[in-house]
Design an enzyme around this catalytic site. Structure first.
Site, PDB file in Angstrom:
ATOM      1  N   TYR A   1     -10.749  11.908 -58.373  1.00  0.00           N
ATOM      2  CA  TYR A   1      -9.954  13.009 -58.927  1.00  0.00           C
ATOM      3  C   TYR A   1     -10.788  13.875 -59.859  1.00  0.00           C
ATOM      4  CZ  TYR A   1      -5.572  12.014 -56.689  1.00  0.00           C
ATOM      5  OH  TYR A   1      -4.606  11.891 -55.718  1.00  0.00           O
TER       6      TYR A   1
ATOM      7  N   GLN B   1       2.741  22.596 -52.467  1.00  0.00           N
ATOM      8  CA  GLN B   1       2.299  21.200 -52.385  1.00  0.00           C
ATOM      9  C   GLN B   1       0.951  21.039 -53.087  1.00  0.00           C
ATOM     10  OE1 GLN B   1       3.221  19.658 -48.077  1.00  0.00           O
ATOM     11  NE2 GLN B   1       3.081  21.882 -48.011  1.00  0.00           N
TER      12      GLN B   1
ATOM     13  N   ASP C   1      -3.567  22.413 -57.563  1.00  0.00           N
ATOM     14  CA  ASP C   1      -4.736  23.119 -58.123  1.00  0.00           C
ATOM     15  C   ASP C   1      -4.393  24.206 -59.146  1.00  0.00           C
ATOM     16  OD1 ASP C   1      -5.150  24.707 -54.866  1.00  0.00           O
ATOM     17  OD2 ASP C   1      -3.879  25.324 -56.537  1.00  0.00           O
TER      18      ASP C   1
ATOM     19  N   HIS D   1       4.060  18.403 -55.756  1.00  0.00           N
ATOM     20  CA  HIS D   1       3.211  17.198 -55.785  1.00  0.00           C
ATOM     21  C   HIS D   1       2.450  17.063 -57.101  1.00  0.00           C
ATOM     22  CE1 HIS D   1       3.170  17.304 -51.081  1.00  0.00           C
ATOM     23  NE2 HIS D   1       4.328  16.927 -51.568  1.00  0.00           N
TER      24      HIS D   1
ATOM     25  N   THR E   1       0.010  25.292 -44.604  1.00  0.00           N
ATOM     26  CA  THR E   1       0.397  23.888 -44.598  1.00  0.00           C
ATOM     27  C   THR E   1       0.628  23.394 -43.172  1.00  0.00           C
ATOM     28  OG1 THR E   1       1.992  22.219 -45.336  1.00  0.00           O
ATOM     29  CG2 THR E   1       2.843  24.463 -45.024  1.00  0.00           C
ATOM     30  N   SER E   2       0.240  22.154 -42.932  1.00  0.00           N
ATOM     31  CA  SER E   2       0.436  21.542 -41.607  1.00  0.00           C
ATOM     32  C   SER E   2       1.868  21.040 -41.454  1.00  0.00           C
ATOM     33  CB  SER E   2      -0.521  20.352 -41.460  1.00  0.00           C
ATOM     34  OG  SER E   2      -0.219  19.386 -42.474  1.00  0.00           O
TER      35      SER E   2
END
Ligand code: APR
Length: 239
Positions: free
Chosen positions: A64, A97, A100, A115, A183-184
């Protein structure tokens, strides 16, 4: 690109974005499942679960910290900036999601982080939590209560923050247009948000160079990058 929905764009009052790692890809932040995606190199079950964290908190923190350094040195791209600019013309909400913080750094004022955030930390025991851009020397960092600190992000198997998720559903249920960018839609419950919007007759618009599991459900699926497409969307409203 947007000719077929230009009128609907102009008439829309509320636009809700659902964004993922792809919108930050052009800021130099890798996606998860794309060609050079993180999960192609790393095992998420070794780095992004509470069990893996307690098994080896130093390893998880090292990973991280690397990502945090990369994110702190990254800049918002034209995709992030276009979404922020859109606030001049419409009510805009961003359901992201991404951890950052680039939407906020681009100037977006209504961002829900589904998230969590890599900028935030919290104690694994007491209710200490804080925002920090400091790079930790000693890993894992300890809370003043003596227990281990963790990144304030949502790991696999963990629930999303309830208040944020409830608000996300409210926004998905009350938008005129939902734009799903970068996004997937591979991860739930975030991938249910377009379904809420569709059930409320919102127009679904996708921006993604690749096909996703919901491309067929979109009113318009634009196969390009968000930094290319989103400024053009704003220019329609400027004209
Ligand atoms: N512009 C728009 N879309 C892009 C771009 C770009 N420049 N580059 C890549 N994409 C698309 C890819 O085609 C892919 O469909 O972005 C998507 C990224 O998908 P993922 O890597 O699966 O990322 P995401 O959907 O955000 O993952 C969801 O999974 O790993 C967990 O918690 C993590 O929040 C993350 C969640």
């Amino acid at each position: 690109m947007f000719e077929q929905i230009a009128d609907k764009l102009k008439n829309a009052k509320k636009i809700v974005f659902v964004t993922g790692a792809g919108i930050s890809q052009e800021s130099g932040i890798p996606t998860f499942r794309g060609k050079d995606g993180l999960w192609r190199k790393y095992d998420p079950m070794k780095l992004a679960t509470i069990d893996s964290f307690y098994e080896d908190p130093k390893l998880v923190w090292e990973w991280y910290e690397d990502r945090r350094k990369n994110i702190l040195s990254a800049q918002p791209n034209p995709g992030h900036k276009a979404i922020a600019d859109l606030e001049k013309y419409k009510e805009v909400v961003v359901l992201t999601q991404n951890i950052d913080g680039l939407h906020q750094r681009a100037g977006s004022t209504n961002v829900l982080e589904l998230h969590g955030s890599i900028i935030r930390i919290k104690c694994t025991v007491c209710d200490f939590h804080d925002e920090t851009t400091t790079i930790f020397e000693n890993l894992p960092p300890l809370c003043k209560c003596g227990n281990i600190l963790r990144p304030d992000v949502v790991w696999f198997g963990e629930a999303l923050p309830q208040d944020i998720w409830n608000n996300a559903i409210i926004h998905a249920n009350s938008c005129d247009i939902m734009i799903i960018a970068g996004t997937s839609l591979a991860v739930s419950p975030a991938n249910t948000l377009p379904i809420y919007a569709k059930q409320n007759n919102a127009i679904l618009l996708e921006i993604n160079p690749d096909e996703t599991i919901m491309s067929g459900d979109m009113e318009l699926s634009i196969k390009t990058t968000s930094a290319k497409a989103l400024p053009e969307l704003v220019s329609i409203l400027e004209s």
